[in-house]
Design an enzyme around this catalytic site. Structure first.
Site, PDB file in Angstrom:
ATOM      1  N   THR A 102     100.060 -14.660  12.369  1.00  0.00           N
ATOM      2  CA  THR A 102      98.720 -14.303  11.935  1.00  0.00           C
ATOM      3  C   THR A 102      98.454 -14.913  10.576  1.00  0.00           C
ATOM      4  O   THR A 102      99.378 -15.275   9.870  1.00  0.00           O
ATOM      5  CB  THR A 102      98.559 -12.770  11.895  1.00  0.00           C
ATOM      6  OG1 THR A 102      97.219 -12.472  11.528  1.00  0.00           O
ATOM      7  CG2 THR A 102      99.489 -12.118  10.894  1.00  0.00           C
TER       8      THR A 102
ATOM      9  N   TYR B 219     118.757 -20.971  31.103  1.00  0.00           N
ATOM     10  CA  TYR B 219     118.025 -19.816  30.572  1.00  0.00           C
ATOM     11  C   TYR B 219     117.832 -18.818  31.720  1.00  0.00           C
ATOM     12  O   TYR B 219     116.930 -18.971  32.539  1.00  0.00           O
ATOM     13  CB  TYR B 219     116.685 -20.291  30.013  1.00  0.00           C
ATOM     14  CG  TYR B 219     115.978 -19.322  29.086  1.00  0.00           C
ATOM     15  CD1 TYR B 219     116.316 -17.967  29.038  1.00  0.00           C
ATOM     16  CD2 TYR B 219     114.959 -19.766  28.248  1.00  0.00           C
ATOM     17  CE1 TYR B 219     115.660 -17.099  28.183  1.00  0.00           C
ATOM     18  CE2 TYR B 219     114.303 -18.896  27.387  1.00  0.00           C
ATOM     19  CZ  TYR B 219     114.658 -17.569  27.373  1.00  0.00           C
ATOM     20  OH  TYR B 219     113.998 -16.710  26.534  1.00  0.00           O
TER      21      TYR B 219
ATOM     22  N   LYS C 232     122.168 -18.741  28.469  1.00  0.00           N
ATOM     23  CA  LYS C 232     121.468 -17.686  27.728  1.00  0.00           C
ATOM     24  C   LYS C 232     120.910 -16.683  28.727  1.00  0.00           C
ATOM     25  O   LYS C 232     120.291 -17.076  29.717  1.00  0.00           O
ATOM     26  CB  LYS C 232     120.319 -18.300  26.932  1.00  0.00           C
ATOM     27  CG  LYS C 232     119.274 -17.286  26.456  1.00  0.00           C
ATOM     28  CD  LYS C 232     118.295 -17.916  25.499  1.00  0.00           C
ATOM     29  CE  LYS C 232     117.157 -16.968  25.156  1.00  0.00           C
ATOM     30  NZ  LYS C 232     116.341 -17.449  24.038  1.00  0.00           N
TER      31      LYS C 232
ATOM     32  N   LYS D 209     118.209 -13.685  29.091  1.00  0.00           N
ATOM     33  CA  LYS D 209     117.111 -12.908  28.525  1.00  0.00           C
ATOM     34  C   LYS D 209     117.345 -11.444  28.876  1.00  0.00           C
ATOM     35  O   LYS D 209     117.369 -11.067  30.050  1.00  0.00           O
ATOM     36  CB  LYS D 209     115.790 -13.402  29.122  1.00  0.00           C
ATOM     37  CG  LYS D 209     114.565 -12.596  28.833  1.00  0.00           C
ATOM     38  CD  LYS D 209     114.104 -12.577  27.397  1.00  0.00           C
ATOM     39  CE  LYS D 209     114.327 -13.793  26.605  1.00  0.00           C
ATOM     40  NZ  LYS D 209     113.682 -13.906  25.336  1.00  0.00           N
TER      41      LYS D 209
ATOM     42  N   ASP E 149     119.607 -12.334  24.571  1.00  0.00           N
ATOM     43  CA  ASP E 149     118.384 -12.213  23.762  1.00  0.00           C
ATOM     44  C   ASP E 149     117.499 -11.097  24.308  1.00  0.00           C
ATOM     45  O   ASP E 149     116.737 -11.308  25.250  1.00  0.00           O
ATOM     46  CB  ASP E 149     117.619 -13.547  23.800  1.00  0.00           C
ATOM     47  CG  ASP E 149     116.271 -13.456  23.116  1.00  0.00           C
ATOM     48  OD1 ASP E 149     116.007 -12.463  22.412  1.00  0.00           O
ATOM     49  OD2 ASP E 149     115.459 -14.401  23.280  1.00  0.00           O
TER      50      ASP E 149
ATOM     51  N   ASN F 175     114.981  -9.703  22.807  1.00  0.00           N
ATOM     52  CA  ASN F 175     113.657  -9.693  22.158  1.00  0.00           C
ATOM     53  C   ASN F 175     113.358  -8.357  21.469  1.00  0.00           C
ATOM     54  O   ASN F 175     112.327  -7.715  21.733  1.00  0.00           O
ATOM     55  CB  ASN F 175     112.537 -10.004  23.175  1.00  0.00           C
ATOM     56  CG  ASN F 175     112.462 -11.475  23.530  1.00  0.00           C
ATOM     57  OD1 ASN F 175     112.620 -11.841  24.703  1.00  0.00           O
ATOM     58  ND2 ASN F 175     112.252 -12.343  22.556  1.00  0.00           N
TER      59      ASN F 175
ATOM     60  N   HIS G 264     113.803 -22.903  20.473  1.00  0.00           N
ATOM     61  CA  HIS G 264     113.175 -21.847  21.273  1.00  0.00           C
ATOM     62  C   HIS G 264     112.223 -22.464  22.294  1.00  0.00           C
ATOM     63  O   HIS G 264     111.645 -23.516  22.044  1.00  0.00           O
ATOM     64  CB  HIS G 264     112.395 -20.944  20.309  1.00  0.00           C
ATOM     65  CG  HIS G 264     111.436 -20.016  20.974  1.00  0.00           C
ATOM     66  ND1 HIS G 264     110.073 -20.218  20.972  1.00  0.00           N
ATOM     67  CD2 HIS G 264     111.638 -18.868  21.658  1.00  0.00           C
ATOM     68  CE1 HIS G 264     109.493 -19.224  21.615  1.00  0.00           C
ATOM     69  NE2 HIS G 264     110.416 -18.394  22.049  1.00  0.00           N
TER      70      HIS G 264
ATOM     71  N   ASN H  78     109.055 -21.475  25.424  1.00  0.00           N
ATOM     72  CA  ASN H  78     108.244 -20.620  26.295  1.00  0.00           C
ATOM     73  C   ASN H  78     108.031 -21.413  27.583  1.00  0.00           C
ATOM     74  O   ASN H  78     108.394 -22.584  27.638  1.00  0.00           O
ATOM     75  CB  ASN H  78     106.885 -20.346  25.642  1.00  0.00           C
ATOM     76  CG  ASN H  78     106.937 -19.173  24.667  1.00  0.00           C
ATOM     77  OD1 ASN H  78     106.583 -19.315  23.509  1.00  0.00           O
ATOM     78  ND2 ASN H  78     107.357 -18.029  25.123  1.00  0.00           N
TER      79      ASN H  78
HETATM   80  O1  GKR Z   1     109.572 -16.450  28.733  1.00  0.00           O
HETATM   81  O2  GKR Z   1     109.714 -14.288  28.826  1.00  0.00           O
HETATM   82  C1  GKR Z   1     109.904 -15.374  28.261  1.00  0.00           C
HETATM   83  C2  GKR Z   1     110.638 -15.366  26.941  1.00  0.00           C
HETATM   84  O3  GKR Z   1     110.973 -14.057  26.623  1.00  0.00           O
HETATM   85  C3  GKR Z   1     109.785 -15.968  25.853  1.00  0.00           C
HETATM   86  O4  GKR Z   1     108.510 -15.360  25.845  1.00  0.00           O
HETATM   87  C4  GKR Z   1     110.416 -15.830  24.484  1.00  0.00           C
HETATM   88  O5  GKR Z   1     109.479 -16.214  23.521  1.00  0.00           O
HETATM   89  O6  GKR Z   1     112.029 -17.468  25.230  1.00  0.00           O
HETATM   90  C5  GKR Z   1     111.586 -16.715  24.225  1.00  0.00           C
HETATM   91  C6  GKR Z   1     112.661 -16.131  23.340  1.00  0.00           C
HETATM   92  O7  GKR Z   1     113.705 -16.729  23.220  1.00  0.00           O
HETATM   93  O8  GKR Z   1     112.443 -15.090  22.720  1.00  0.00           O
HETATM   94 MG    MG Z   2     114.418 -15.426  21.684  1.00  0.00          MG
END
Ligand code: GKR
Ligand code: MG
Length: 415
Positions: free
Chosen positions: A96, A142, A184, A186, A214, A216, A313, A315
């Site tokens: 932001t 990933y 990795k 998620k 990860d 988040n 990183h 997306n």
């Molecule tokens: O694609 O859901 C996703 C990831 O969680 C992404 O939104 C994250 O920004 O890949 C990303 C991360 O490493 O946090």
């Molecule tokens: Mg991440």
């Protein structure tokens, strides 16, 4: 050389139901493709987010760039700043304020200008970033927990992954197909113990592959301490276990492995507080919000000075972003870890004619002019049609999840 035309095309492409701490990916992922033309047949390409408020600013900046010199990135950044001033709004990355907005809007134009510059001299983009440090850029597999398919559609080609066996099967598929040498997961989807079990199962199935987890920011400091203790010796890094620089610093003080982030260090102003507190050992660079390839190289240089590692990183993205990551990765002396990419989840859908292939877990650095990829105009038109029809205008994993589970909340931390 002057920019005579700046074309901005929003696109949508199918995305599997990938789970994360915010919810689940919608059936369509959005991106925006930027083309800068100088009227001499040369076109520079950029790729960025597709969310409507961002798209609007990218469009405004594109109009303002007519007549600009693609070699004068200082002037281009100034023009972008004027075009977006007063219109910055918080986004889902927590970015932001004007500097963050300028960084995000400038980035695809910077990449497209570097592509133009490099093409005009018949050299690859990495040559403009200081030259090549490596012949290939490594990427990690990933993994995502995922449903068998979107509830409104038949199962997809990837299959479900909702437990350790499913995660190991997914890893096997990605490693077999792309040769990834690091993995990795998620996390932040199931209670932490279940995700630790998935990591243990991955370690058994892939004894040699470095692993990362990860969630988040789904965990409190206390939970992060306990997960870090039970994954000591298993993870090369633990990524964004908990929100905020202070929380990360508290976890880092006890964790055996480095903490990595793409959430608490997302702008240059975050570096001093994060590094002085020892909050992170690895920063995931992302040219899409750090302000382009040169700014990401600056970030990597600062990380090097502080003894902090660098990864990348991602997306959901397509081949222009992958090519830009590869050019950047080629030029970074201290890319110390395999980069993230969502490429396998979108394979076969690309807007470029010959996507850079991932072989043996890495992309060979292309030596041709520019980014090394060309736009596939038929696919661009098709993906733009998707955009017009799909109805998605902002990525909202939480709202989509709530259509199946109305009680779902995005909680950071959740556990
Ligand atoms: O694609 O859901 C996703 C990831 O969680 C992404 O939104 C994250 O920004 O890949 C990303 C991360 O490493 O946090
Ligand atoms: Mg991440």
């Amino acid at each position: 050389m002057r920019i005579v035309d700046a074309v901005v095309t929003p696109i949508a492409f199918p995305d599997p139901p990938l789970l994360n701490s915010a919810g689940v990916h919608e059936p369509w992922a959005l991106r925006t493709i930027v083309e800068l033309s100088c009227g001499d047949g040369l076109i520079g390409l950029g790729e960025t987010y597709g969310d409507a408020p961002h798209l609007e600013l990218v469009r405004k900046a594109a109009v303002a760039l007519a007549g600009a010199d693609p070699f004068d990135l200082t002037a281009i950044r100034r023009t972008v700043t004027v075009a977006v001033a007063g219109q910055d709004a918080a986004d889902r990355h927590g970015l932001t304020g004007l500097p963050d907005t300028v960084a995000k809007v400038f980035a695809p134009f910077e990449v497209a200008c570097l592509d133009l510059q490099a093409r005009s001299i018949g050299r690859p983009v990495y040559a403009l970033l200081g030259g090549r440090c490596r012949d290939s850029v490594a990427f990690s597999a990933y993994l995502f927990y995922k449903w068998a398919g979107h509830p409104s559609a038949p199962p997809d080609a990837f299959g479900p992954a909702l437990d350790p066996d499913g995660i190991v099967a997914q890893a096997r598929m990605l490693v077999d197909r792309y040769g990834f040498r690091s993995i990795k997961l998620k996390g932040g989807v199931f209670e932490p113990g279940a995700e630790v079990e998935a990591i243990q199962a991955l370690r058994t199935a892939f004894p040699e592959h470095p692993l990362r987890l990860d969630p988040n920011c789904a965990w409190s400091v206390a939970t992060s301490h306990s997960v870090a203790a039970s994954t000591a010796g298993l993870l090369e890094y633990l990524e964004d276990p908990t929100p905020g620089i202070e929380g990360m610093a508290e976890v880092a003080r006890e964790a055996a492995m480095p903490l990595a982030t793409n959430m608490c260090v997302v702008r240059f102003a975050d570096i001093r507080p994060a590094f002085t507190q020892g909050a992170v050992g690895v920063v995931l660079a992302d040219h899409h919000y750090w302000g382009g390839l040169r700014a990401s190289a600056d970030l990597a240089r600062i990380c090097d000075t502080w003894g902090v590692g660098v990864s990348m990183h991602s997306n959901s993205h397509l081949g222009i972003s992958l090519a830009a990551m590869v050019q950047l990765g080629a030029a970074l002396p201290n890319l110390t870890y395999a980069a993230d990419t969502h490429t396998p989840w979108q394979d076969g859908l690309d807007v470029v004619t010959a996507p850079l292939p991932i072989v043996d877990g890495a992309v060979a650095v292309p030596d041709g002019p520019g980014l090394g990829v060309e736009l596939d105009r038929d696919t661009l038109a098709r993906l733009h049609e998707n955009y017009l029809r799909c109805g998605v205008r902002v990525r909202d994993d939480t709202a989509y999840m709530r259509t199946f589970d109305p009680a779902f909340r995005k909680l950071r931390p959740r556990w």
